[in-house]
Write a protein that holds these residues in place. Structure first.
Motif, short mmCIF file in Angstrom:
data_model
loop_
_atom_site.label_atom_id
_atom_site.label_comp_id
_atom_site.label_asym_id
_atom_site.label_seq_id
_atom_site.Cartn_x
_atom_site.Cartn_y
_atom_site.Cartn_z
N TYR A 150 0.90 -1.25 -0.12
CA TYR A 150 0.00 0.11 0.00
C TYR A 150 0.77 1.35 -0.03
O TYR A 150 0.35 2.34 -0.58
N GLU A 151 1.92 1.28 0.72
CA GLU A 151 2.73 2.66 0.85
C GLU A 151 4.30 2.38 0.91
O GLU A 151 4.53 1.17 1.02
N THR A 152 4.85 3.19 0.54
CA THR A 152 6.35 3.35 0.58
C THR A 152 6.59 2.81 1.80
O THR A 152 6.29 3.19 3.08
N THR A 153 7.93 1.77 1.89
CA THR A 153 8.13 1.12 3.00
C THR A 153 9.50 1.05 3.03
O THR A 153 10.34 0.69 2.11
N LYS A 154 10.31 1.69 4.20
CA LYS A 154 11.70 1.38 4.59
C LYS A 154 11.94 0.12 5.03
O LYS A 154 11.46 -0.45 5.90
N ILE A 155 12.97 -0.51 4.61
CA ILE A 155 13.58 -1.71 4.85
C ILE A 155 14.63 -1.37 6.22
O ILE A 155 15.65 -0.67 6.14
N ASP A 156 14.16 -1.93 7.31
CA ASP A 156 14.74 -1.88 8.56
C ASP A 156 15.38 -3.20 8.95
O ASP A 156 15.27 -4.27 8.39
N ASP A 157 16.42 -3.13 10.05
CA ASP A 157 17.13 -4.28 10.55
C ASP A 157 15.98 -4.81 11.51
O ASP A 157 16.23 -4.51 12.63
N GLY A 158 15.07 -5.61 11.27
CA GLY A 158 14.25 -6.28 12.23
C GLY A 158 13.12 -6.42 11.45
O GLY A 158 12.89 -6.64 10.21
N ILE A 159 11.91 -6.59 12.11
CA ILE A 159 10.63 -6.89 11.57
C ILE A 159 10.15 -5.89 10.92
O ILE A 159 9.84 -4.62 11.23
N VAL A 160 9.67 -6.10 9.43
CA VAL A 160 8.99 -4.99 8.62
C VAL A 160 7.46 -5.26 8.49
O VAL A 160 7.30 -6.54 7.86
N LEU A 161 6.49 -4.84 8.70
CA LEU A 161 5.16 -5.01 8.51
C LEU A 161 5.04 -3.94 7.34
O LEU A 161 5.29 -2.86 7.47
N VAL A 162 3.97 -4.41 6.57
CA VAL A 162 3.45 -3.73 5.48
C VAL A 162 1.87 -3.91 5.52
O VAL A 162 1.45 -4.88 5.74
N ALA A 163 1.25 -2.94 4.79
CA ALA A 163 -0.26 -3.03 4.60
C ALA A 163 -0.46 -3.34 3.19
O ALA A 163 0.47 -2.82 2.33
N LEU A 164 -1.51 -4.04 3.01
CA LEU A 164 -1.30 -4.56 1.42
C LEU A 164 -2.73 -3.89 0.63
O LEU A 164 -3.76 -3.68 1.37
N ILE A 165 -2.76 -3.78 -0.53
CA ILE A 165 -3.98 -3.33 -1.63
C ILE A 165 -4.36 -4.72 -1.96
O ILE A 165 -3.41 -5.57 -2.64
N MET A 166 -5.77 -4.92 -1.99
CA MET A 166 -6.35 -5.91 -2.51
C MET A 166 -7.08 -5.71 -3.75
O MET A 166 -7.37 -6.88 -4.43
N GLN A 167 -7.19 -4.57 -4.07
CA GLN A 167 -8.02 -4.17 -5.22
C GLN A 167 -7.75 -2.50 -5.60
O GLN A 167 -7.39 -1.89 -4.94
N ALA A 168 -7.28 -2.63 -6.95
CA ALA A 168 -7.20 -1.24 -7.68
C ALA A 168 -7.77 -1.26 -9.26
O ALA A 168 -7.30 -2.19 -9.91
N TYR A 169 -8.18 -0.26 -9.51
CA TYR A 169 -8.34 -0.08 -10.94
C TYR A 169 -7.98 0.98 -11.42
O TYR A 169 -7.31 2.17 -11.20
N GLU A 170 -7.93 1.03 -13.01
CA GLU A 170 -7.24 2.06 -13.68
C GLU A 170 -5.68 2.41 -13.34
O GLU A 170 -5.45 3.33 -13.08
N ILE A 171 -4.99 1.24 -13.22
CA ILE A 171 -3.48 1.40 -12.86
C ILE A 171 -2.70 1.97 -13.97
O ILE A 171 -2.81 1.30 -15.09
N HIS A 172 -2.05 2.85 -13.89
CA HIS A 172 -1.33 3.52 -15.01
C HIS A 172 0.16 2.92 -14.88
O HIS A 172 0.88 3.36 -14.02
N GLU A 173 0.28 2.01 -15.90
CA GLU A 173 1.67 1.29 -15.65
C GLU A 173 2.91 2.23 -15.93
O GLU A 173 3.85 1.85 -15.21
N SER A 174 2.59 3.10 -16.71
CA SER A 174 3.87 4.06 -16.98
C SER A 174 4.37 4.72 -15.66
O SER A 174 5.23 5.30 -15.70
N LYS A 175 3.57 4.66 -14.69
CA LYS A 175 3.70 5.43 -13.38
C LYS A 175 4.22 4.53 -12.39
O LYS A 175 4.58 5.11 -11.14
N LEU A 176 4.13 3.30 -12.63
CA LEU A 176 4.81 2.16 -11.74
C LEU A 176 6.30 2.49 -11.44
O LEU A 176 7.03 2.44 -12.53
N VAL A 177 6.93 2.47 -10.33
CA VAL A 177 8.28 2.35 -10.26
C VAL A 177 8.80 0.82 -10.58
O VAL A 177 9.78 0.49 -11.14
N LEU A 178 8.07 -0.20 -10.14
CA LEU A 178 8.47 -1.67 -10.27
C LEU A 178 7.30 -2.39 -11.00
O LEU A 178 6.20 -2.04 -11.01
#
Length: 196
Positions: A150-178
């Motif tokens: 869901y959001e920009t996530t910094k990789i730390d030395d330890g446990i890293v927790l992330v929030a997830l997106i389970m649905q999204a429409y009209e995704i502009h591939e040209s704007k994706l970093v990965l």
């Protein structure tokens, strides 16, 4: 500066809207990210593709690379987009062929150049997305995205927790970093609609 405080004087770049935000649906709770092979202090951008184990509540980053310039079947170098998570020794696949990454030249600010241990044996085209393969043959992805971060996530030395997106429409591939491979898009099902 006071002791114990750290100021991030170079905050991460926040890019413009990637999709129709009205269609975003978040997955409840946080998931533990497997940080193996990710550099401590680095940041994963919003919409990083991940393979999630819903039972264990864990996830692993899906590593892909977008080809920027056609490379012939006998080529041992491939020009890819910056900011990929490709590392030396990784096997990249096309879906029918695979090749191990021998080295990565990141000196150019506009692209990276992969040197392969051996040629793919088939032409790769600009715009094609190569995936981290589970074996040298390059036919099957090691991991396939079923959610995105869901959001920009910094990789730390330890446990890293992330929030997830389970649905999204009209995704502009040209704007994706990965980038997302065709296998990722199929696994994400109709919950994610890509454009461009």
């Amino acid at each position: 500066m006071s002791a114990g405080f750290h100021y991030d004087v170079n905050p991460a770049f926040e890019q413009e809207e990637i999709c129709d935000v009205r269609t975003l649906h978040h997955k409840a709770g946080a998931y533990k990210l497997d940080t193996t092979g990710l550099a401590i202090g680095s940041r994963l951008p919003r919409f990083t593709p991940v393979q999630v184990d819903l039972t264990k509540r864990t996830c692993v980053v899906v590593k892909n690379a977008k080809v920027l310039e056609d490379a012939e079947a006998d080529a041992t170098t491939v020009k890819i987009a910056k900011n990929s998570l490709v590392v030396e020794g990784m096997t990249l696949g096309t879906g029918s062929k695979g090749a191990a990454v021998k080295s990565i030249d990141k000196t150019n600010p506009d692209y990276d150049i992969l040197t392969l241990a051996a040629a793919f044996g088939e032409k790769v085209k600009a715009g094609q997305v190569l995936f981290e393969a589970s074996a040298a043959g390059g036919t099957k992805p090691k991991n396939t995205a079923n959610f995105v971060i869901y959001e920009t996530t910094k990789i730390d030395d330890g446990i890293v927790l992330v929030a997830l997106i389970m649905q999204a429409y009209e995704i502009h591939e040209s704007k994706l970093v990965l980038p997302f491979s065709d296998a990722d898009k199929a696994a994400l099902t109709s919950r994610f609609q890509f454009e461009d």
